[in-house]
Design a protein around this motif. Structure first.
Motif, PDB file in Angstrom:
ATOM      1  N   TYR A  44       0.246   3.851   1.840  1.00  0.00           N
ATOM      2  CA  TYR A  44      -0.418   4.729   3.017  1.00  0.00           C
ATOM      3  C   TYR A  44       0.962   5.445   3.791  1.00  0.00           C
ATOM      4  O   TYR A  44       1.365   4.716   5.092  1.00  0.00           O
ATOM      5  CB  TYR A  44      -1.209   3.953   4.085  1.00  0.00           C
ATOM      6  N   ALA A  87     -10.641   0.703  -0.842  1.00  0.00           N
ATOM      7  CA  ALA A  87      -9.725   0.785   0.143  1.00  0.00           C
ATOM      8  C   ALA A  87      -9.558   2.295   0.932  1.00  0.00           C
ATOM      9  O   ALA A  87      -9.740   3.265   0.179  1.00  0.00           O
ATOM     10  CB  ALA A  87      -8.430   0.303   0.052  1.00  0.00           C
ATOM     11  N   ASN A  98      -7.921   3.000  -4.161  1.00  0.00           N
ATOM     12  CA  ASN A  98      -7.957   3.552  -2.837  1.00  0.00           C
ATOM     13  C   ASN A  98      -8.887   4.971  -2.786  1.00  0.00           C
ATOM     14  O   ASN A  98      -8.828   5.553  -4.049  1.00  0.00           O
ATOM     15  CB  ASN A  98      -6.582   4.158  -2.151  1.00  0.00           C
ATOM     16  N   CYS A 149       0.780  -1.218  -0.129  1.00  0.00           N
ATOM     17  CA  CYS A 149      -0.102   0.009   0.182  1.00  0.00           C
ATOM     18  C   CYS A 149       0.699   1.209  -0.031  1.00  0.00           C
ATOM     19  O   CYS A 149       2.054   1.119   0.178  1.00  0.00           O
ATOM     20  CB  CYS A 149      -0.951  -0.025   1.199  1.00  0.00           C
ATOM     21  N   ASP A 159      -2.115   6.977  -2.666  1.00  0.00           N
ATOM     22  CA  ASP A 159      -2.800   7.842  -1.483  1.00  0.00           C
ATOM     23  C   ASP A 159      -1.969   9.295  -1.217  1.00  0.00           C
ATOM     24  O   ASP A 159      -1.588   9.323  -0.286  1.00  0.00           O
ATOM     25  CB  ASP A 159      -2.855   7.056  -0.403  1.00  0.00           C
ATOM     26  N   ILE A 181      -2.637  -1.803  -3.264  1.00  0.00           N
ATOM     27  CA  ILE A 181      -3.585  -0.856  -3.131  1.00  0.00           C
ATOM     28  C   ILE A 181      -3.072   0.484  -3.728  1.00  0.00           C
ATOM     29  O   ILE A 181      -2.291   0.528  -3.725  1.00  0.00           O
ATOM     30  CB  ILE A 181      -3.852  -0.515  -1.499  1.00  0.00           C
ATOM     31  N   THR A 196      -7.699   4.397   4.611  1.00  0.00           N
ATOM     32  CA  THR A 196      -6.874   4.508   5.520  1.00  0.00           C
ATOM     33  C   THR A 196      -7.478   5.527   6.680  1.00  0.00           C
ATOM     34  O   THR A 196      -8.171   6.507   6.243  1.00  0.00           O
ATOM     35  CB  THR A 196      -5.520   4.927   5.283  1.00  0.00           C
TER      36      THR A 196
END
Length: 256
Positions: free
Chosen positions: A98, A187, A164, A96, A128, A125, A189
C-alpha cells in the motif's frame, strides 16, 4: 495488452536452448503447456508471463486464480515495501504494498532482488497497483492483471499471502474480482477513499459486492475504517493503521 506469442506445441528448440514449460489459457479456464526456446523465454520474462506459470486462468481478462487463506499469523503492524528492508522486528509485522506505484514497480521489475526481504515477514498482503476511477480502462485492467499475477507468484513462493482487492467504480466489478478466492481472508486499503462522500460510497459499495460474490471469512484493512461500517458486515474485520497514522497518531496495533 499484447496477445500471447504464437508458438506451436511440440516445436523443437534451437541448438543449446533449454525448454521451458509455458501455460496458456484455454476457453474453459484450464491451461496447456508449450515448449519455449531461450529467445521466447526472454519474451516471456519481459512480459512477466512466467509469473503465472502453472496458474488456472479466470475470466476474459485472464487473471490468475489465487488460493484461499483461511488463517494468518498474529501480527501487530503492517509495513510497506519501501520501509520493509529497515524493519527491526519483521516477525511482528505483515508486509504490504500500500504505497506509491513507482515503489511497487521495483518488485515488479526485479522480484528476485526482494526475496530475502519478503522472507523476513510471516504475512504478506498481495500487490496493490492502483485501479483509479480516473484511469483509462486499459490501465485499470492491466494493473489488476499485474496485481493478481504477482500475488500468484508470491503465494507459490511464500507461506502466507493474503490476496488484496483493488477496484474502481461499479464498472470494474464484472471483472476485477475474477481470480480472487472464495471463503478466504481478503485485504483492502482505505487510503484516499475516505476524503469525500463519493469515494466513501464507492468504497462501501465495493465491499458489499466483495462480500456478496466472494463470501470472505474475514477482512484485513490498512487505514482507517469507520466503526459504523463494521456493523454492516457479519465477518471479522482486522484494522491496521497506515504508516501516516502510526507516525502522527502513535497507533501501532491491529484491532479487530
Amino acid at each position: 495488452m499484447s496477445k500471447h506469442h504464437n508458438q506451436k506445441a511440440g516445436k523443437t528448440s534451437e541448438k543449446g536452448d533449454k525448454p521451458l514449460s509455458k501455460n496458456r489459457s484455454c476457453k474453459n479456464g484450464s491451461t496447456k503447456s508449450e515448449t519455449l526456446c531461450s529467445k521466447e523465454q526472454e519474451v516471456q520474462h519481459h512480459f512477466h508471463w512466467d509469473l503465472i506459470e502453472g496458474a488456472i486462468i479466470i475470466g476474459p481478462h485472464q487473471h490468475a486464480q489465487l488460493k484461499p487463506i483461511t488463517e494468518f499469523p498474529n501480527v501487530k503492524r503492517m509495513v510497506t515495501l519501501n520501509n520493509a528492508p529497515y524493519e527491526k522486528h519483521p516477525e511482528e509485522c505483515a508486509l504490504c504494498f500500500y504505497t506509491k506505484d513507482t515503489v511497487i514497480e521495483r518488485i515488479w521489475n526485479n522480484r528476485q532482488r526482494y526475496v530475502s526481504v519478503l522472507k523476513r515477514f510471516p504475512l504478506i498482503i498481495g500487490l496493490d497497483f492502483s485501479i483509479l476511477c480516473n484511469m483509462y480502462y486499459p490501465q485499470q485492467s492491466y494493473n489488476c492483471w499485474r496485481n493478481y499475477a504477482m500475488t500468484y507468484w508470491l503465494q507459490k513462493n511464500f507461506s502466507v499471502v493474503v490476496p488484496n482487492v483493488g477496484y474502481g467504480d461499479s464498472d470494474t466489478f464484472p471483472w476485477v474480482l475474477d481470480g480472487l478466492p472464495e471463503n478466504s481472508w481478503l485485504a483492502i486499503t482505505t487510503q484516499g477513499s475516505l476524503d469525500s462522500y463519493v469515494l466513501k460510497r464507492m468504497l462501501l459499495n465495493g465491499l458489499h459486492e466483495i462480500v456478496r460474490r466472494k463470501h470472505p471469512i474475514g477482512l484485513i484493512v490498512y487505514g482507517k475504517f469507520p466503526e459504523a461500517w463494521k456493523k454492516r458486515f457479519s465477518i471479522p474485520i482486522v484494522v491496521f493503521p497506515s504508516y501516516r497514522e502510526m507516525k502522527w497518531e502513535g497507533n501501532n496495533d491491529g484491532k479487530r
